[in-house]
Design an enzyme around this catalytic site. Sequence first.
Site, mmCIF file in Angstrom:
data_model
loop_
_atom_site.group_PDB
_atom_site.id
_atom_site.type_symbol
_atom_site.label_atom_id
_atom_site.label_comp_id
_atom_site.label_asym_id
_atom_site.label_seq_id
_atom_site.Cartn_x
_atom_site.Cartn_y
_atom_site.Cartn_z
ATOM 1 C CE LYS A 70 -0.865 -0.844 4.931
ATOM 2 N NZ LYS A 70 -1.902 -1.203 5.914
ATOM 3 C CG ASP A 129 4.700 -2.545 9.445
ATOM 4 O OD1 ASP A 129 4.789 -2.333 8.222
ATOM 5 O OD2 ASP A 129 3.988 -1.864 10.215
ATOM 6 C CE LYS A 141 19.891 8.636 2.588
ATOM 7 N NZ LYS A 141 20.233 7.626 1.569
ATOM 8 C CG HIS A 282 27.024 -5.818 47.909
ATOM 9 N ND1 HIS A 282 26.820 -4.567 47.348
ATOM 10 C CD2 HIS A 282 27.452 -5.600 49.173
ATOM 11 C CE1 HIS A 282 27.127 -3.645 48.236
ATOM 12 N NE2 HIS A 282 27.499 -4.237 49.344
#
Length: 530
Positions: A70, A129, A141, A282
């Site tokens: 799409k 995806d 970018k 610890h």
Amino acid sequence: MTTDLHPIRRALLSVSDKTGLIDLAQALAARGVELLSTGGTASAMRDAGLAVTDVSEVTGFPEMMDGRVKTLHPAVHGGLLALRDNDAHIGAATAHGIREIDLLVVNLYPFEAALARGAEYDEMIENIDIGGPAMIRAAAKNHRFVGVVVDVEDYPALLAQLEANDGQTTYAFRQRLAQTAYARTGAYDAAVSTWMAGAIGDPAPRRRVVAGTLAQTLRYGENPHQQAAFYTDGSERPGVATAQQLQGKELSYNNINDTDAAFELVSEFLPSDGPACAIIKHANPCGVARGTTLKQAYGRAFDCDRTSAFGGIVALNTILDSETASEIVQIFTEVVIAPGADQGARDLFASKKNLRLLIAPGLANPAAGGLAFSQVSGGLLVQDKDNGRVGPDDLKVVTKRAPTDAELADLLFAWKVAKHVKSNAIVYVKDGATVGVGAGQMSRVDSSTIAALKAERMAQDLGLDETPAIGSVVASDAFFPFADGLLAAAEAGATAIIQPGGSMRDDEVIAAADQAGLAMVFTGMRHFRH
């Protein structure tokens, strides 16, 4: 270089998580921003009365192949990638009817959510995806001109930018969004690749990616000169990462590390087997115990090493009650973590403003899988989480005398504790409670000696006539390479030993145990913890 500010005139919104979508879209529309969208996102905005242009109108192609195709089109990617100050880019865009897109708002298919609910292979594949990450990377970018938002948490910051800059965003803001965007796609791909490695049974894929989401910026790391932050991995394992902090100061780096160790240990003990408490200092247990009540379990764990328990972490395997809380507040405690806390306990803790109370969503499953990571110079060590467990049927009696039923119960208890003690680990247990712990020594005999000394100090603290190591059992996280460590335990008064076995000198160790009248069982499993 472009000017610092850049206006948003056209935005593409395509989100699987619709949280805050309508408020964001309405705010953009109010500024005259043209809205583009896809599928369910477009429908949601139209239902809210917003004017939306379908991406299919922009590309000239309908969504196809069940929505797989799409946004993968030059009309979209050209609009995101075109450099606004490059004449050739603008000329190409004009020639092909490509219009600029100034803002991309995308969150990805819920792959991690599908993974968390245990979806089958084919469903997992459909939740990967493709178009979303491609658009995100393109917009990131070109952050000189394009803003990209991948987290709902950034919607308010975006709107604040537009308000402060008359519908524009700053370059610094777009840079931060771009960094977040690349981290998101990186984490997403990490989740997919890690899942697929498991799905195809590859324990050591050629490339391994680790990702996390910032949960907390810490004041400092283990020491004040070290910067630090806490990241979650997206799993829903109960523990410090998924717990709700009800009160107290912000958790420190060491708090988080020690609380994790405490809760993982106490989760070894099911509430159905009785209340249990682990006190950690610890990253090592200084006391672990069961009891008929939670108050008793805490008291017995505290008695093991009262000195070390000061400033420690307390983990409980059942709901904290006011009776137990009243005991805990008698000394300084850093953190208490439990699967719940009644109102009386909460009220008691409220007067201790620095005491941190964490409520975990259940106990961690000690048998669950997962990966454990350790950084070394130039790389990472990756291994399966130590989820090994043994039961009575897994034990091999190797001495002439078999353990009694009481000794066997304590041996299994001690073995669970030893799994969570730094190697070399020696754990003395008597009647369902630790009475001496030796941790982190270079020699196993030294750990045996230290554990015995701890038991002697426990006797002094409690005013006992003799060390509680007399009549105790001992667990060793790895085999005894020589008989000396075992003999040290026998000299302290232990009557039974649990250890992995597998030493070249097992026969000598067994003979020494027989001569001392000890019962000894082998687990065939080691629990090194470095």
